[in-house]
Design a protein around this motif. Structure first.
Motif, PDB file in Angstrom:
ATOM      1  N   HIS A 196      -7.823  -1.214 -14.338  1.00 39.57           N
ATOM      2  CA  HIS A 196      -9.075  -1.770 -13.836  1.00 39.57           C
ATOM      3  C   HIS A 196      -9.036  -1.875 -12.309  1.00 39.57           C
ATOM      4  O   HIS A 196      -8.089  -2.406 -11.749  1.00 39.57           O
ATOM      5  CB  HIS A 196      -9.296  -3.154 -14.463  1.00 39.57           C
ATOM      6  CG  HIS A 196     -10.742  -3.514 -14.477  1.00 39.57           C
ATOM      7  ND1 HIS A 196     -11.385  -3.968 -13.357  1.00 39.57           N
ATOM      8  CD2 HIS A 196     -11.673  -3.452 -15.451  1.00 39.57           C
ATOM      9  CE1 HIS A 196     -12.659  -4.192 -13.652  1.00 39.57           C
ATOM     10  NE2 HIS A 196     -12.855  -3.879 -14.915  1.00 39.57           N
ATOM     11  N   PRO A 197     -10.106  -1.363 -11.606  1.00 38.45           N
ATOM     12  CA  PRO A 197     -10.076  -1.389 -10.145  1.00 38.45           C
ATOM     13  C   PRO A 197      -9.943  -2.791  -9.561  1.00 38.45           C
ATOM     14  O   PRO A 197      -9.277  -2.982  -8.537  1.00 38.45           O
ATOM     15  CB  PRO A 197     -11.406  -0.755  -9.736  1.00 38.45           C
ATOM     16  CG  PRO A 197     -12.176  -0.508 -10.972  1.00 38.45           C
ATOM     17  CD  PRO A 197     -11.282  -0.686 -12.135  1.00 38.45           C
ATOM     18  N   ASP A 198     -10.545  -3.806 -10.213  1.00 38.63           N
ATOM     19  CA  ASP A 198     -10.424  -5.179  -9.695  1.00 38.63           C
ATOM     20  C   ASP A 198      -8.961  -5.597  -9.638  1.00 38.63           C
ATOM     21  O   ASP A 198      -8.496  -6.201  -8.673  1.00 38.63           O
ATOM     22  CB  ASP A 198     -11.161  -6.182 -10.596  1.00 38.63           C
ATOM     23  CG  ASP A 198     -12.666  -6.028 -10.499  1.00 38.63           C
ATOM     24  OD1 ASP A 198     -13.117  -4.881 -10.574  1.00 38.63           O
ATOM     25  OD2 ASP A 198     -13.351  -7.039 -10.343  1.00 38.63           O
ATOM     26  N   ASP A 199      -8.213  -5.253 -10.725  1.00 38.38           N
ATOM     27  CA  ASP A 199      -6.796  -5.644 -10.789  1.00 38.38           C
ATOM     28  C   ASP A 199      -5.997  -4.904  -9.720  1.00 38.38           C
ATOM     29  O   ASP A 199      -5.103  -5.461  -9.089  1.00 38.38           O
ATOM     30  CB  ASP A 199      -6.208  -5.309 -12.172  1.00 38.38           C
ATOM     31  CG  ASP A 199      -6.882  -6.131 -13.249  1.00 38.38           C
ATOM     32  OD1 ASP A 199      -7.438  -7.187 -12.898  1.00 38.38           O
ATOM     33  OD2 ASP A 199      -6.870  -5.697 -14.414  1.00 38.38           O
ATOM     34  N   PHE A 200      -6.347  -3.626  -9.512  1.00 40.15           N
ATOM     35  CA  PHE A 200      -5.648  -2.822  -8.509  1.00 40.15           C
ATOM     36  C   PHE A 200      -5.824  -3.445  -7.125  1.00 40.15           C
ATOM     37  O   PHE A 200      -4.868  -3.631  -6.377  1.00 40.15           O
ATOM     38  CB  PHE A 200      -6.208  -1.391  -8.556  1.00 40.15           C
ATOM     39  CG  PHE A 200      -5.550  -0.445  -7.598  1.00 40.15           C
ATOM     40  CD1 PHE A 200      -4.158  -0.336  -7.546  1.00 40.15           C
ATOM     41  CD2 PHE A 200      -6.309   0.358  -6.757  1.00 40.15           C
ATOM     42  CE1 PHE A 200      -3.550   0.552  -6.669  1.00 40.15           C
ATOM     43  CE2 PHE A 200      -5.708   1.243  -5.878  1.00 40.15           C
ATOM     44  CZ  PHE A 200      -4.333   1.337  -5.831  1.00 40.15           C
ATOM     45  N   LEU A 230     -15.063  -5.386  -7.985  1.00 41.84           N
ATOM     46  CA  LEU A 230     -14.543  -4.531  -6.923  1.00 41.84           C
ATOM     47  C   LEU A 230     -14.387  -3.110  -7.460  1.00 41.84           C
ATOM     48  O   LEU A 230     -13.423  -2.814  -8.163  1.00 41.84           O
ATOM     49  CB  LEU A 230     -13.206  -5.079  -6.404  1.00 41.84           C
ATOM     50  CG  LEU A 230     -13.263  -6.511  -5.875  1.00 41.84           C
ATOM     51  CD1 LEU A 230     -11.894  -6.983  -5.419  1.00 41.84           C
ATOM     52  CD2 LEU A 230     -14.264  -6.646  -4.722  1.00 41.84           C
ATOM     53  N   ARG A 231     -15.367  -2.273  -7.186  1.00 39.13           N
ATOM     54  CA  ARG A 231     -15.289  -0.863  -7.600  1.00 39.13           C
ATOM     55  C   ARG A 231     -14.921  -0.055  -6.347  1.00 39.13           C
ATOM     56  O   ARG A 231     -14.054  -0.434  -5.627  1.00 39.13           O
ATOM     57  CB  ARG A 231     -16.628  -0.406  -8.173  1.00 39.13           C
ATOM     58  CG  ARG A 231     -17.129  -1.295  -9.276  1.00 39.13           C
ATOM     59  CD  ARG A 231     -16.753  -0.769 -10.665  1.00 39.13           C
ATOM     60  NE  ARG A 231     -17.231  -1.667 -11.686  1.00 39.13           N
ATOM     61  CZ  ARG A 231     -16.520  -2.632 -12.253  1.00 39.13           C
ATOM     62  NH1 ARG A 231     -15.264  -2.812 -11.925  1.00 39.13           N
ATOM     63  NH2 ARG A 231     -17.049  -3.431 -13.157  1.00 39.13           N
ATOM     64  N   ARG A 266      -3.779  -6.652  -2.540  1.00 37.62           N
ATOM     65  CA  ARG A 266      -3.921  -7.775  -1.604  1.00 37.62           C
ATOM     66  C   ARG A 266      -2.667  -8.656  -1.634  1.00 37.62           C
ATOM     67  O   ARG A 266      -2.193  -9.109  -0.587  1.00 37.62           O
ATOM     68  CB  ARG A 266      -5.167  -8.580  -1.981  1.00 37.62           C
ATOM     69  CG  ARG A 266      -5.503  -9.586  -0.914  1.00 37.62           C
ATOM     70  CD  ARG A 266      -6.835 -10.227  -1.117  1.00 37.62           C
ATOM     71  NE  ARG A 266      -6.925 -11.393  -0.260  1.00 37.62           N
ATOM     72  CZ  ARG A 266      -7.814 -12.339  -0.381  1.00 37.62           C
ATOM     73  NH1 ARG A 266      -8.735 -12.263  -1.312  1.00 37.62           N
ATOM     74  NH2 ARG A 266      -7.810 -13.366   0.435  1.00 37.62           N
ATOM     75  N   MET A 267      -2.144  -8.857  -2.831  1.00 41.91           N
ATOM     76  CA  MET A 267      -0.936  -9.683  -2.967  1.00 41.91           C
ATOM     77  C   MET A 267       0.235  -9.032  -2.223  1.00 41.91           C
ATOM     78  O   MET A 267       0.939  -9.665  -1.447  1.00 41.91           O
ATOM     79  CB  MET A 267      -0.592  -9.792  -4.451  1.00 41.91           C
ATOM     80  CG  MET A 267      -0.190 -11.151  -4.912  1.00 41.91           C
ATOM     81  SD  MET A 267      -0.134 -11.130  -6.711  1.00 41.91           S
ATOM     82  CE  MET A 267       1.123  -9.911  -7.047  1.00 41.91           C
TER      83      MET A 267
END
Ligand code: HEM
Length: 407
Positions: free
Chosen positions: A6-10, A391-392, A15-16
């Motif tokens: 999933h792009p949001d998770d990526f 977040l795509r 960011r982390m």
């Protein structure tokens, strides 16, 4: 690092890691994240310094090397044309087109992301390619719309969708070729748009490269302006106190004034737009290939390797911005506690020498949208609590349904 589905998770994972590794780290064996502002500026400046376009297809067919054309020549043609278009009349027409497109959908219960997208693309299209017949314009807009759907949709379409996508893309390309050819041959009027300078450059560029250049502008107007406008609506809905502040500020302002001095004409509105672009910068990631070797301190980028840039990651970096996840337009006031460390840290339009050529027009358009929302329309969102930001390829509000009616 395994890329999550999933792009949001990526994005969250990037960011982390960016926070842990000071903005420069290998995402996997092939891609280096360059999210540290000064490194991003330096790599961009060097990598694109002498960028040239080759006519690859023709070179293969004719087994020769065509004359390379420097990208700086393309940019200079665009910027000269934009300078000529930066008149009160042209900006007035852009705002009129935005209003006409929204007026045609008044009262409709609609997906607000698609509405802002349509408003942005159709109002900007004459700037990129003017004088199209309705059929031609509809085809080009459909092509851009399908490209965007592929980018924002969480699920890839099936084979039927892919075939349609390719067929529309080819037909839309044929429209652009025809326009350039007919303008060059005197069968169509020359127009003051961003495609026109390349009619004169056709002998040097050739048709394939001219098409690539016009497509670059069409693609640029099809993505970021619409998603930025949707993000603006999203923050407008979430921040009633800012709605009130903007409404008070914009009541007596003529949007024509946004063209020359946006900060003077409507300082709060300008800050609001800047903050929308800080929080929700589209596109989220820019993927680039390195042409040179770069020594980045703890690692090296070799020629041919891929790297990623991201205004979004820089804008959400806690080492640079205080409380970066808080929406606060007043952080752009001089000396504000949430303010940026320096100018390299606010890069919604990217980096020189590839910096967005449409930055000024984009700002005028978003400020004009605020003006319309505060003076002409009433925005109603069906279920405000259900709206979230996904977040795509860019930040895109989800479950963002509602309508615009006249005040
Ligand atoms: C809110 C709206 C917009 C945003 C956030 C935005 C953002 C960007 C970004 C981040 C880049 C990449 C810069 C880089 O590679 O460093 C870019 C490039 C570009 N933008 Fe925009 N843009 C917007 C609106 C526009 C508009 C309205 C136009 C047309 C008038 C435009 C035309 C372009 C072009 C042609 C490029 C490619 C420049 C090059 O390759 O040299 N953009 N934009």
């Amino acid at each position: 690092m395994t890329t999550p589905q999933h792009p949001d998770d990526f994005l969250r994972l990037l960011r982390m890691r960016s926070a842990e590794e000071d903005g420069i780290f290998w995402i996997d064996d092939e891609r280096l994240a360059v999210f540290e502002p000064e490194a991003a500026r330096r790599v961009s400046a060097t990598n694109w310094h002498r960028f040239v376009m080759h006519d690859r297809l023709l070179d293969v067919v004719r087994k020769r090397t065509s004359t390379p054309v420097h990208w700086s020549r393309i940019r200079s043609a665009w910027l000269t044309q934009l300078h000529a278009l930066a008149t009160e009349e042209h900006h007035g027409r852009l705002i009129e087109r935005m209003q006409r497109i929204i007026d045609a959908r008044l009262g409709e219960d609609t997906d607000l992301v698609m509405l802002t997208q349509d408003m942005a693309v159709r109002s900007l299209l004459p700037l990129a390619l003017e004088g199209l017949t309705t059929r031609e314009a509809d085809l080009v807009v459909l092509d851009l719309h399908l490209k965007l759907l592929r980018l924002v949709s969480p699920e890839p379409g099936g084979i039927g969708h892919l075939l349609r996508f390719n067929a529309v893309q080819v037909r839309s390309g044929l429209v652009v070729r025809r326009v350039l050819r007919e303008r060059a041959g005197g069968k169509r009027n020359r127009e003051p748009d961003l495609a026109d300078p390349f009619v004169d450059l056709l002998p040097d560029l050739g048709m394939d490269r001219a098409l690539d250049v016009v497509t670059a502008v069409l693609t640029a107007i099809a993505g970021p302006p619409g998603t930025a406008a949707a993000s603006l609506l999203y923050e407008f809905v979430r921040n009633p106190e800012w709605q009130q502040r903007l409404t008070a500020e914009l009541a007596g302002v003529d949007p024509a004034a946004f063209r020359t001095a946006p900060t003077r004409a409507a300082p709060m509105t300008h800050r609001f737009v800047k903050e929308v672009l800080r929080m929700w910068s589209p596109p989220l990631l820019l993927v680039r290939r390195s042409k040179y070797a770069f020594d980045l301190g703890k690692t090296r980028l070799e020629p041919g390797q891929w790297y990623l840039l991201s205004p979004h990651m820089i804008h959400r970096d806690e080492r640079i911005w205080k409380q970066p996840d808080v929406f606060d337009p007043d952080r752009f006031l001089p000396g504000a506690p949430h303010g940026p460390a320096d100018r390299t840290c606010y890069v919604p339009f990217g980096w020189a020498p590839k910096r967005c050529i449409g930055a000024d027009i984009a700002t005028v358009q978003l400020m004009a949208l605020c003006h319309l929302l505060c003076t002409r329309y009433r925005l109603t969102v069906a279920d405000p609590a259900a709206v979230t930001m996904a977040l795509r390829f860019a930040p895109v509000p989800e479950n963002f349904h509602g309508s615009l009616t006249l005040r």
